[in-house]
Design a protein around this motif. Sequence first.
Motif, short mmCIF file in Angstrom:
data_model
loop_
_atom_site.label_atom_id
_atom_site.label_comp_id
_atom_site.label_asym_id
_atom_site.label_seq_id
_atom_site.Cartn_x
_atom_site.Cartn_y
_atom_site.Cartn_z
N LEU A 92 22.33 -6.91 3.48
CA LEU A 92 22.58 -8.09 4.12
C LEU A 92 23.80 -8.84 3.94
O LEU A 92 24.46 -9.58 4.75
CB LEU A 92 21.44 -9.28 4.02
CG LEU A 92 20.28 -9.28 4.59
CD1 LEU A 92 19.35 -10.40 4.48
CD2 LEU A 92 20.45 -9.08 6.00
N GLY A 93 24.41 -8.59 2.68
CA GLY A 93 25.77 -9.08 2.58
C GLY A 93 25.57 -10.48 2.06
O GLY A 93 24.57 -10.87 1.53
N GLY A 94 26.64 -11.29 1.99
CA GLY A 94 26.62 -12.76 1.71
C GLY A 94 26.45 -12.90 0.29
O GLY A 94 26.76 -11.89 -0.50
N TYR A 95 26.24 -14.02 -0.24
CA TYR A 95 26.04 -14.44 -1.61
C TYR A 95 24.60 -14.47 -1.89
O TYR A 95 23.77 -15.10 -1.13
CB TYR A 95 26.62 -15.80 -1.92
CG TYR A 95 28.32 -15.94 -1.66
CD1 TYR A 95 28.95 -14.62 -2.01
CD2 TYR A 95 28.88 -16.95 -1.35
CE1 TYR A 95 30.30 -14.94 -1.85
CE2 TYR A 95 30.24 -17.07 -1.14
CZ TYR A 95 30.86 -15.96 -1.48
OH TYR A 95 32.20 -15.99 -1.41
N PRO A 96 24.31 -14.27 -3.17
CA PRO A 96 22.54 -14.38 -3.73
C PRO A 96 22.38 -15.94 -3.54
O PRO A 96 23.05 -16.96 -3.86
CB PRO A 96 22.60 -14.22 -5.20
CG PRO A 96 23.98 -13.00 -5.41
CD PRO A 96 25.23 -13.71 -4.26
N VAL A 97 21.20 -16.26 -3.00
CA VAL A 97 20.71 -17.62 -2.74
C VAL A 97 20.68 -17.97 -4.11
O VAL A 97 20.03 -17.54 -4.90
CB VAL A 97 19.34 -17.57 -1.92
CG1 VAL A 97 18.85 -19.09 -1.98
CG2 VAL A 97 19.55 -16.96 -0.44
N GLY A 98 21.17 -19.37 -4.38
CA GLY A 98 21.10 -20.02 -5.74
C GLY A 98 22.65 -20.19 -6.37
O GLY A 98 22.86 -20.66 -7.27
N CYS A 99 23.45 -19.39 -5.86
CA CYS A 99 24.98 -19.34 -6.12
C CYS A 99 25.54 -20.84 -5.73
O CYS A 99 26.63 -21.05 -6.28
CB CYS A 99 25.84 -18.27 -5.49
SG CYS A 99 25.44 -16.81 -6.43
N GLN A 100 25.00 -21.50 -4.84
CA GLN A 100 25.79 -22.80 -4.41
C GLN A 100 24.53 -23.87 -4.65
O GLN A 100 23.62 -23.45 -5.07
CB GLN A 100 25.90 -22.76 -3.22
CG GLN A 100 27.22 -21.64 -2.59
CD GLN A 100 28.25 -22.38 -3.09
OE1 GLN A 100 28.64 -23.49 -3.28
NE2 GLN A 100 29.26 -21.40 -3.08
N GLU A 101 25.06 -25.10 -4.69
CA GLU A 101 24.00 -26.13 -4.86
C GLU A 101 23.09 -26.31 -3.49
O GLU A 101 23.45 -25.44 -2.76
CB GLU A 101 24.73 -27.28 -4.85
CG GLU A 101 26.17 -27.43 -5.81
CD GLU A 101 25.63 -27.43 -7.49
OE1 GLU A 101 24.45 -27.99 -7.66
OE2 GLU A 101 26.31 -26.76 -8.12
N LYS A 102 22.05 -27.03 -3.73
CA LYS A 102 21.09 -27.05 -2.71
C LYS A 102 21.56 -27.99 -1.51
O LYS A 102 22.48 -29.07 -1.69
CB LYS A 102 19.86 -27.98 -3.42
CG LYS A 102 18.56 -27.66 -2.47
CD LYS A 102 17.79 -29.02 -2.82
CE LYS A 102 16.90 -28.67 -3.94
NZ LYS A 102 15.83 -29.67 -4.04
N ALA A 103 21.13 -27.71 -0.35
CA ALA A 103 21.46 -28.39 0.68
C ALA A 103 19.99 -28.81 1.60
O ALA A 103 19.08 -28.05 1.38
CB ALA A 103 22.31 -27.63 1.76
N LEU A 104 19.88 -29.69 2.47
CA LEU A 104 18.60 -30.06 3.31
C LEU A 104 19.10 -29.43 4.52
O LEU A 104 19.86 -29.93 5.32
CB LEU A 104 18.30 -31.30 3.11
CG LEU A 104 17.92 -32.09 1.68
CD1 LEU A 104 17.44 -33.59 1.76
CD2 LEU A 104 16.85 -31.16 0.85
N LEU A 105 18.09 -28.73 5.37
CA LEU A 105 18.01 -28.10 6.25
C LEU A 105 17.12 -29.17 7.43
O LEU A 105 16.07 -29.09 7.15
CB LEU A 105 17.72 -26.77 6.41
CG LEU A 105 17.48 -26.22 8.06
CD1 LEU A 105 18.80 -25.83 8.70
CD2 LEU A 105 16.67 -24.85 8.07
#
Length: 395
Positions: free
Chosen positions: A165-178
């Motif tokens: 899928l490409g992209g970055y592993p989930v958890g490499c950035q800080e949290k956001a609220l969707l």
Amino acid sequence: MERVILIKYGELTTKKGNRKFFIQTLYQNIQKKLKNLDVHITKDISRMYVTFQEKDLEIILKKIQEVFGIHTFQVARKVPTDIKTIQEACLEVMKEEDFHTFKVETKRSDKSFPTPSLEFSRQIGGIILKNIENIQVDVHTPDVLLQIEILKGYTYIYTNKQYGLGGYPVGCQEKALLMLSGGIDSPVAGYLALKRGVPIDCVYFEAIPHTSLNAREKVISLTKKLAKYKDKINLHIISFTKIQEEIYKNCDSDYTITIMRRMMYRIMEKLSLKYKALAIVNGESIGQVASQTLHSMSVINQVTNMPVIRPVACLDKLEIIDLSKKIDTYDISILPYEDCCTVFVPKHPVIHPTLKKCLENEEKFDFSKLIDEAVETHQTIVVEEEMEDFSNDLF
Ligand code: ATP
Ligand code: MG
């Protein structure tokens, strides 16, 4: 003959400083994704290695397709570094393939292996040509590329790679609220945020009894689809009924949507503080509806200093729909349950709202208590991909 899945890292290989952290995050994510399967995962600086039970291969490959941060992956044979064994294994691998043209590439990391790479590729190519009918070599655009990696002690042999899928592993950035409504856009926005490594919690505003529990079910189902990419997702459910009713009673009808969205943003900011999220993500798309003109966005946005990430802001509706089909949320999104935005929609929502008029409208009622109450009384459901469907009488 042992087989192993080789996983090559995505874009993270370019981020030298963070490489270790990225690889560790990806490693944990793959481990979680494959947690119920009998696998063993190891890693080094350039890739990951998954050993597995043959019976599980198909399901493992499907799951690996759902992990962000993977560039390519392939199933490789692992054999002892012994010329005859390698030759036999190569032939066996190629006999399983359906092709007309092929090319062989050898990488010889073990320099004590007597044959240089190019010459070894040629030798293997000769054996394949001799043993399989109606095929030929094409070094430019082969149907099948056979790769041989000769290491000390053992050798990997594999054919065409599959793209992850490409992209970055989930958890490499800080949290956001969707902000997750039941529509088409917001699940896609969530997917795209996850793709950049941002772990999300979802927030759903509901207005029971004006909206139904079916609408909530729908949002839970959408969250389950997103949980494919993050093993557990918290879904916060906000009761928005009182706020909406007071907006409807007190504010100018053409401003109701603008004010409602300002209230949502205020609640989002408070929730972000509570859950230590650094950004709000939503499915707004420029010009799609009255509340998404740049004018409206600007006036709505003025209630918060938090970054508001709008991953689909510049996509056409058809592009968003394509993505929603790809991530399997489209069929859920088009189920016909009312959303709190559609229930209260005015006949002529303002397209060019002004801040002054928003403030005047908001002074007509003390909304601050209701905002605090909405934050304090929210419910949270932990949603997992494989979770059973909720039954309505649970609520
Ligand atoms: P969607 O298809 O995602 O529902 P939309 O085109 O219907 O989007 P709006 O209803 O104006 O657009 O909402 C814009 C964005 O605001 C949504 O994409 C979503 O992120 C957020 N939003 C709207 N309604 C809700 C809700 N009830 N709960 C949570 N977020 C919402
Ligand atoms: Mg909507």
